[in-house]
Design a protein around this motif. Sequence first.
Motif, PDB file in Angstrom:
ATOM      1  N   SER A 187      -3.776  42.770 -36.872  1.00  0.00           N
ATOM      2  CA  SER A 187      -3.169  43.578 -37.922  1.00  0.00           C
ATOM      3  C   SER A 187      -3.017  42.798 -39.223  1.00  0.00           C
ATOM      4  O   SER A 187      -3.248  43.337 -40.314  1.00  0.00           O
ATOM      5  N   GLN A 188      -2.629  41.536 -39.130  1.00  0.00           N
ATOM      6  CA  GLN A 188      -2.415  40.751 -40.345  1.00  0.00           C
ATOM      7  C   GLN A 188      -3.704  40.573 -41.132  1.00  0.00           C
ATOM      8  O   GLN A 188      -3.686  40.542 -42.370  1.00  0.00           O
ATOM      9  N   THR A 189      -4.825  40.468 -40.438  1.00  0.00           N
ATOM     10  CA  THR A 189      -6.118  40.358 -41.130  1.00  0.00           C
ATOM     11  C   THR A 189      -6.386  41.623 -41.938  1.00  0.00           C
ATOM     12  O   THR A 189      -6.856  41.564 -43.076  1.00  0.00           O
ATOM     13  N   LYS A 190      -6.072  42.766 -41.357  1.00  0.00           N
ATOM     14  CA  LYS A 190      -6.250  44.037 -42.076  1.00  0.00           C
ATOM     15  C   LYS A 190      -5.324  44.104 -43.290  1.00  0.00           C
ATOM     16  O   LYS A 190      -5.722  44.579 -44.365  1.00  0.00           O
ATOM     17  N   VAL A 191      -4.087  43.654 -43.106  1.00  0.00           N
ATOM     18  CA  VAL A 191      -3.131  43.647 -44.214  1.00  0.00           C
ATOM     19  C   VAL A 191      -3.641  42.762 -45.348  1.00  0.00           C
ATOM     20  O   VAL A 191      -3.629  43.153 -46.527  1.00  0.00           O
ATOM     21  N   ASP A 192      -4.122  41.569 -45.010  1.00  0.00           N
ATOM     22  CA  ASP A 192      -4.659  40.661 -46.024  1.00  0.00           C
ATOM     23  C   ASP A 192      -5.856  41.277 -46.737  1.00  0.00           C
ATOM     24  O   ASP A 192      -6.016  41.133 -47.957  1.00  0.00           O
ATOM     25  N   PHE A 193      -6.680  41.966 -45.986  1.00  0.00           N
ATOM     26  CA  PHE A 193      -7.868  42.629 -46.531  1.00  0.00           C
ATOM     27  C   PHE A 193      -7.470  43.712 -47.539  1.00  0.00           C
ATOM     28  O   PHE A 193      -7.973  43.752 -48.669  1.00  0.00           O
ATOM     29  N   ILE A 194      -6.553  44.579 -47.142  1.00  0.00           N
ATOM     30  CA  ILE A 194      -6.124  45.659 -48.032  1.00  0.00           C
ATOM     31  C   ILE A 194      -5.417  45.095 -49.266  1.00  0.00           C
ATOM     32  O   ILE A 194      -5.609  45.580 -50.387  1.00  0.00           O
ATOM     33  N   ASN A 195      -4.623  44.040 -49.078  1.00  0.00           N
ATOM     34  CA  ASN A 195      -3.940  43.423 -50.219  1.00  0.00           C
ATOM     35  C   ASN A 195      -4.938  42.848 -51.220  1.00  0.00           C
ATOM     36  O   ASN A 195      -4.722  42.923 -52.442  1.00  0.00           O
TER      37      ASN A 195
ATOM     38  N   LEU B   9      -8.066  43.971 -51.619  1.00  0.00           N
ATOM     39  CA  LEU B   9      -8.677  45.142 -52.248  1.00  0.00           C
ATOM     40  C   LEU B   9      -7.781  45.691 -53.359  1.00  0.00           C
ATOM     41  O   LEU B   9      -8.268  46.166 -54.392  1.00  0.00           O
ATOM     42  N   SER B  10      -6.477  45.600 -53.146  1.00  0.00           N
ATOM     43  CA  SER B  10      -5.527  46.140 -54.118  1.00  0.00           C
ATOM     44  C   SER B  10      -5.531  45.380 -55.440  1.00  0.00           C
ATOM     45  O   SER B  10      -4.984  45.868 -56.434  1.00  0.00           O
ATOM     46  N   LEU B  11      -6.132  44.206 -55.468  1.00  0.00           N
ATOM     47  CA  LEU B  11      -6.198  43.394 -56.689  1.00  0.00           C
ATOM     48  C   LEU B  11      -7.489  43.613 -57.460  1.00  0.00           C
ATOM     49  O   LEU B  11      -7.710  42.977 -58.487  1.00  0.00           O
TER      50      LEU B  11
ATOM     51  N   ILE C 171      -7.593  53.693 -51.902  1.00  0.00           N
ATOM     52  CA  ILE C 171      -7.917  52.865 -50.731  1.00  0.00           C
ATOM     53  C   ILE C 171      -7.504  53.621 -49.477  1.00  0.00           C
ATOM     54  O   ILE C 171      -6.333  53.973 -49.302  1.00  0.00           O
ATOM     55  N   GLU C 172      -8.470  53.875 -48.614  1.00  0.00           N
ATOM     56  CA  GLU C 172      -8.178  54.504 -47.324  1.00  0.00           C
ATOM     57  C   GLU C 172      -7.702  53.397 -46.395  1.00  0.00           C
ATOM     58  O   GLU C 172      -8.472  52.519 -46.026  1.00  0.00           O
ATOM     59  N   ALA C 173      -6.421  53.438 -46.037  1.00  0.00           N
ATOM     60  CA  ALA C 173      -5.793  52.283 -45.399  1.00  0.00           C
ATOM     61  C   ALA C 173      -5.584  52.419 -43.900  1.00  0.00           C
ATOM     62  O   ALA C 173      -5.286  51.431 -43.231  1.00  0.00           O
ATOM     63  N   GLY C 174      -5.708  53.626 -43.343  1.00  0.00           N
ATOM     64  CA  GLY C 174      -5.448  53.776 -41.920  1.00  0.00           C
ATOM     65  C   GLY C 174      -5.900  55.119 -41.378  1.00  0.00           C
ATOM     66  O   GLY C 174      -6.364  55.981 -42.126  1.00  0.00           O
ATOM     67  N   SER C 175      -5.743  55.267 -40.068  1.00  0.00           N
ATOM     68  CA  SER C 175      -6.162  56.491 -39.394  1.00  0.00           C
ATOM     69  C   SER C 175      -5.221  56.766 -38.240  1.00  0.00           C
ATOM     70  O   SER C 175      -4.998  55.893 -37.395  1.00  0.00           O
ATOM     71  N   PHE C 176      -4.670  57.973 -38.203  1.00  0.00           N
ATOM     72  CA  PHE C 176      -3.738  58.334 -37.145  1.00  0.00           C
ATOM     73  C   PHE C 176      -4.400  59.334 -36.203  1.00  0.00           C
ATOM     74  O   PHE C 176      -4.091  60.526 -36.187  1.00  0.00           O
ATOM     75  N   VAL C 177      -5.349  58.801 -35.453  1.00  0.00           N
ATOM     76  CA  VAL C 177      -6.078  59.559 -34.450  1.00  0.00           C
ATOM     77  C   VAL C 177      -5.766  58.965 -33.083  1.00  0.00           C
ATOM     78  O   VAL C 177      -5.013  57.989 -32.983  1.00  0.00           O
TER      79      VAL C 177
ATOM     80  N   LYS D  46     -13.355  45.390 -60.300  1.00  0.00           N
ATOM     81  CA  LYS D  46     -13.920  44.057 -60.509  1.00  0.00           C
ATOM     82  C   LYS D  46     -14.840  43.706 -59.339  1.00  0.00           C
ATOM     83  O   LYS D  46     -14.388  43.575 -58.199  1.00  0.00           O
ATOM     84  N   LEU D  47     -16.113  43.531 -59.633  1.00  0.00           N
ATOM     85  CA  LEU D  47     -17.100  43.240 -58.590  1.00  0.00           C
ATOM     86  C   LEU D  47     -16.751  41.953 -57.848  1.00  0.00           C
ATOM     87  O   LEU D  47     -16.884  41.874 -56.622  1.00  0.00           O
ATOM     88  N   GLU D  48     -16.303  40.923 -58.573  1.00  0.00           N
ATOM     89  CA  GLU D  48     -16.011  39.631 -57.943  1.00  0.00           C
ATOM     90  C   GLU D  48     -14.892  39.761 -56.914  1.00  0.00           C
ATOM     91  O   GLU D  48     -14.961  39.163 -55.834  1.00  0.00           O
ATOM     92  N   LYS D  49     -13.865  40.554 -57.227  1.00  0.00           N
ATOM     93  CA  LYS D  49     -12.757  40.728 -56.289  1.00  0.00           C
ATOM     94  C   LYS D  49     -13.185  41.504 -55.049  1.00  0.00           C
ATOM     95  O   LYS D  49     -12.763  41.205 -53.926  1.00  0.00           O
TER      96      LYS D  49
END
Length: 309
Positions: free
Chosen positions: A34-42, A44-46, A52-58, A276-279
């Motif tokens: 989970s923490q890897t996903k959190v770091d990834f989304i954070n 992306l947020s920069l 940002i599609e952040a999750g799925s409740f299926v 930003k492409l670099e981010k």
Amino acid sequence: MIKRPDCSTDFPEKVTLYEVGARDGLQNEAPLPSQTKVDFINLLSLSGLTHIEAGSFVSAKRVPQMADSLNVMRAISRKEGITYSALTPNIQGFEMALSAQADEVAIFGSASEGFSQHNINCSIDESLKRFEPVMALAQLHNIPVRGYLSCVIDCPYDGPTDANQVMDVARALIDMGCYEVSLGDTIGTGTPIKVARLIETINSHIPHHQIAVHFHNTWGQALPNIYQALSMGIGTIDASVAGLGGCPYAPGASGNVATEDVIYLCQQLGIETGVKLEKIAEAGWLITEALGILPRSNVSLAMKAKKLQ
């Protein structure tokens, strides 16, 4: 002679990139902490992304990669001006999305009967009926709803999908309350001419601003298809960092078009994305390293090679 649709080349000045890597991408990759996903989304947020599609409740049994979406969405560092969305197929999923403080939810249907049966175990008409309680709750809580429509070009079970059927189902989703419908080329068999004919049909009944496109790159046609869609005025593009993803219910479907590649295309066409492409590339490198794979983005690979020189 092939009769070509009448398409303009009036590109939009600006497009919205709808980042689906953290959901549609990761749900088709190996499970991650989970923490890897959190770091990834954070990360992306920069980047300048606004969606940002952040999750799925299926069902966690069907998509175990998304079983931690509630914890992930509660843990991310949210940035002002970004819509964090979640996939919600039913009332239970919607209630979890509310608990996760999703800014927006999405429902998913199919333009083909065969895929609807294999993906959500019901007919197209039945699927639309199932969405009605979700739409009612969303309206009650003032939560925007986006619609996904699969197999808009071809279906792995039924073959070619009639453009008029796509238009009918898309119109039904909009009439139910979806502010936008994303047209998905689920198995990636679309070509610019097929896409042009589809958009021409759609645009006869639905305005540009309510349509997005979502292309998989199975046959290497995602970028040409996006170019075609842009040339016909479509202003919202779904994309996935590093080309992550695919579809577990569509045999042979490879990843979504890479966000890095879409940004580069738009830059070369003079179309503003605000991203930003670099981010985005950094986010792609982080998540692919965690997955133990290489990015499926030519732009990302070229940038990485240049960085290492």
